[in-house]
Design a protein around this motif. Structure first.
Motif, short mmCIF file in Angstrom:
data_model
loop_
_atom_site.label_atom_id
_atom_site.label_comp_id
_atom_site.label_asym_id
_atom_site.label_seq_id
_atom_site.Cartn_x
_atom_site.Cartn_y
_atom_site.Cartn_z
N PRO A 164 0.83 -1.20 0.00
CA PRO A 164 0.00 0.00 0.00
C PRO A 164 0.86 1.26 0.00
CG PRO A 164 -0.83 -1.58 1.58
CD PRO A 164 0.50 -2.11 1.11
N VAL A 165 0.50 2.20 -0.83
CA VAL A 165 1.28 3.44 -0.96
C VAL A 165 0.80 4.41 0.13
CG1 VAL A 165 -0.33 4.52 -2.60
CG2 VAL A 165 2.07 5.12 -2.69
N PRO A 166 1.72 5.14 0.77
CA PRO A 166 1.27 6.14 1.76
C PRO A 166 0.33 7.15 1.10
CG PRO A 166 3.67 5.85 1.85
CD PRO A 166 3.19 5.09 0.65
N GLY A 168 -1.56 9.95 -0.59
CA GLY A 168 -1.13 11.13 -1.34
C GLY A 168 0.23 11.01 -2.01
N GLU A 169 0.85 9.80 -1.99
CA GLU A 169 2.19 9.69 -2.55
C GLU A 169 2.26 8.83 -3.81
OE1 GLU A 169 5.36 8.90 0.12
OE2 GLU A 169 4.74 10.47 1.50
N ALA A 170 1.09 8.44 -4.34
CA ALA A 170 1.06 7.52 -5.50
C ALA A 170 1.81 8.10 -6.70
CB ALA A 170 -0.39 7.21 -5.87
N HIS A 171 1.79 9.43 -6.84
CA HIS A 171 2.41 10.04 -8.01
C HIS A 171 3.93 9.92 -8.01
CE1 HIS A 171 2.55 13.10 -4.87
NE2 HIS A 171 3.57 13.61 -5.53
N LYS A 172 4.50 9.40 -6.90
CA LYS A 172 5.97 9.26 -6.84
C LYS A 172 6.43 7.87 -7.27
CE LYS A 172 6.60 12.08 -2.68
NZ LYS A 172 7.02 11.95 -1.29
N TYR A 173 5.48 6.93 -7.46
CA TYR A 173 5.86 5.53 -7.61
C TYR A 173 5.24 4.89 -8.86
CZ TYR A 173 7.27 5.90 -2.69
OH TYR A 173 7.85 6.27 -1.51
N GLY A 174 5.66 3.62 -9.12
CA GLY A 174 4.97 2.79 -10.10
C GLY A 174 3.76 2.16 -9.41
N ILE A 175 2.59 2.25 -10.03
CA ILE A 175 1.35 1.76 -9.41
C ILE A 175 0.75 0.66 -10.30
CG2 ILE A 175 -0.97 2.41 -8.59
CD1 ILE A 175 1.15 3.87 -7.00
N VAL A 176 0.23 -0.42 -9.66
CA VAL A 176 -0.31 -1.53 -10.44
C VAL A 176 -1.84 -1.45 -10.55
CG1 VAL A 176 1.59 -3.06 -9.78
CG2 VAL A 176 -0.53 -3.08 -8.43
N ALA A 177 -2.36 -2.08 -11.62
CA ALA A 177 -3.80 -2.29 -11.77
C ALA A 177 -4.03 -3.80 -11.67
CB ALA A 177 -4.27 -1.76 -13.13
N LEU A 178 -5.07 -4.19 -10.91
CA LEU A 178 -5.33 -5.62 -10.68
C LEU A 178 -6.62 -6.06 -11.34
CD1 LEU A 178 -4.51 -5.83 -6.85
CD2 LEU A 178 -2.98 -6.28 -8.78
N GLU A 179 -6.66 -7.36 -11.73
CA GLU A 179 -7.87 -7.94 -12.31
C GLU A 179 -8.96 -8.02 -11.24
OE1 GLU A 179 -7.38 -11.23 -15.48
OE2 GLU A 179 -7.92 -12.22 -13.60
N GLY A 180 -8.56 -8.36 -10.02
CA GLY A 180 -9.46 -8.42 -8.87
C GLY A 180 -8.58 -8.56 -7.65
N PRO A 201 -4.38 3.67 -10.66
CA PRO A 201 -5.35 2.58 -10.81
C PRO A 201 -5.56 1.75 -9.54
CG PRO A 201 -3.26 2.03 -11.92
CD PRO A 201 -3.13 3.44 -11.41
N SER A 202 -4.73 1.90 -8.52
CA SER A 202 -4.94 1.21 -7.24
C SER A 202 -4.12 1.94 -6.18
CB SER A 202 -4.46 -0.26 -7.31
OG SER A 202 -3.04 -0.32 -7.25
#
Ligand code: UTP
Length: 290
Positions: A164-166, A168-180, A201-202
């Motif tokens: 889990p990203v802290p 408000g900090e998602a824009h600093k990292y690579g973020i995954v999208a999940l099927e479920g 996306p997550s």
């Protein structure tokens, strides 16, 4: 599922470490100490516990100290032996590899993580391999990479360790999208590097351990520059996902980002407190300070 065993790990350390300057000016960032050992000492130990037999360091100019750290030092070792300081001698020798276990490849310019990983292609060859970002220090049992290897044995394909990203900090990292989302290991449908705020996306970010298939190298060869003008591993993986399965593993443990001043401080405190021999003394010293 029958999957090929993961025996090699790529450790890209060629970045400039601008967030921890000036400390990283003459000492490679990953040789900075966390409590009483360099960060890389923990990373190599984590990898060994996951069955890794060969380490490929991607280094830059001025990082010869990394090779020296993993080499014998007859002067220091001889002096410790002569003085009978055998406990310190054992500490100095604990990270030494067997001959041939480590390779060092120069990345001539820090063009990005994707480019750094691509530099390992000739040594990795045609087998699945691990990538470890050494500035992300993970306290976990079994180790984070061991958890990723176990997930790979279950699903095959490619594994990306996430957490889990802290807020408000998602824009600093690579973020995954999940099927479920069902348990800790889930099939991925996409990933994006440094998404603009509000578009992630997550809430799961890619935290620095991967198991990748060798086909990633063909993709990285022609990968265009992405976020920050760098050749991004995340973009290469997103392309590989068009033909291969990716799973995100929410690992069980705690991550310390040692590429950041406060993260490095937190790691120092956490790893000192966790030490069976010196944890109590560390707790007293920290409590006194507070
Ligand atoms: P980071 O972006 O966290 O490291 O890359 P950095 O560039 O050293 O740090 P800052 O942002 O300037 O403070 C993650 C890992 O990938 C390596 C880095 O050394 C780090 O271990 N890396 C990054 C490379 O080896 N080559 C590159 O071109 C980029």
């Amino acid at each position: 599922m029958l999957s090929q065993r993961v025996k090699k790990a790529v450790l890209p350390v060629a970045g400039l470490g601008t967030r921890v300057l000036p400390g990283a000016k003459t000492t490679p960032k990953n040789l900075l100490n966390v409590f009483d050992r360099p960060i890389l000492s923990y990373i190599v130990e984590e990898a060994r516990a996951a069955g890794i037999e060969h380490f490929v360091f991607i280094v830059g100019r001025g990082q010869g100290a990394i090779e020296d750290y993993f080499d014998a030092n007859p002067e220091i070792e001889g002096t410790l032996e002569a003085k009978g300081k055998l406990d310190i001698l054992a500490d100095v020798r604990r990270d030494l590899p067997q001959p041939g276990e480590m390779s060092f490849v120069r990345q001539m310019a820090p063009l990005g993580l994707g480019h750094a990983v691509w530099c390992a292609r000739h040594i990795i060859g045609d087998e699945p391999f691990a990538v470890m970002l050494p500035d992300m220090l993970m306290m976990a049992s079994p180790t984070a990479l061991a958890q990723a290897v176990a997930a790979h044995e279950e699903t095959g394909g490619n594994i990306v360790v996430v957490e889990p990203v802290p807020e408000g900090e998602a824009h600093k990292y690579g973020i995954v999208a999940l099927e479920g989302r069902d348990g800790r290991l889930n099939r991925m449908t996409g990933m994006v590097e440094k998404p603009p705020p509000g578009t992630e996306p997550s809430n799961l970010f890619i935290s620095g351990r991967y198991i990748l298939q060798p086909e990633i190298f063909e993709i990285l060869e022609t990968q265009e520059r992405g976020a920050g003008g760098e050749i991004q591993l995340t973009d290469g993986m997103a392309n590989l996902m068009k033909t291969q399965a990716f799973h995100a593993l929410e690992y069980d443990g705690t991550t310390y980002d040692c590429g950041d001043k406060i993260g490095l401080l937190r790691a120092n405190v956490a790893f000192a407190l966790a030490r069976p021999d010196l944890g109590e003394a560390a707790r007293k010293a920290i409590t006194d300070l507070l």
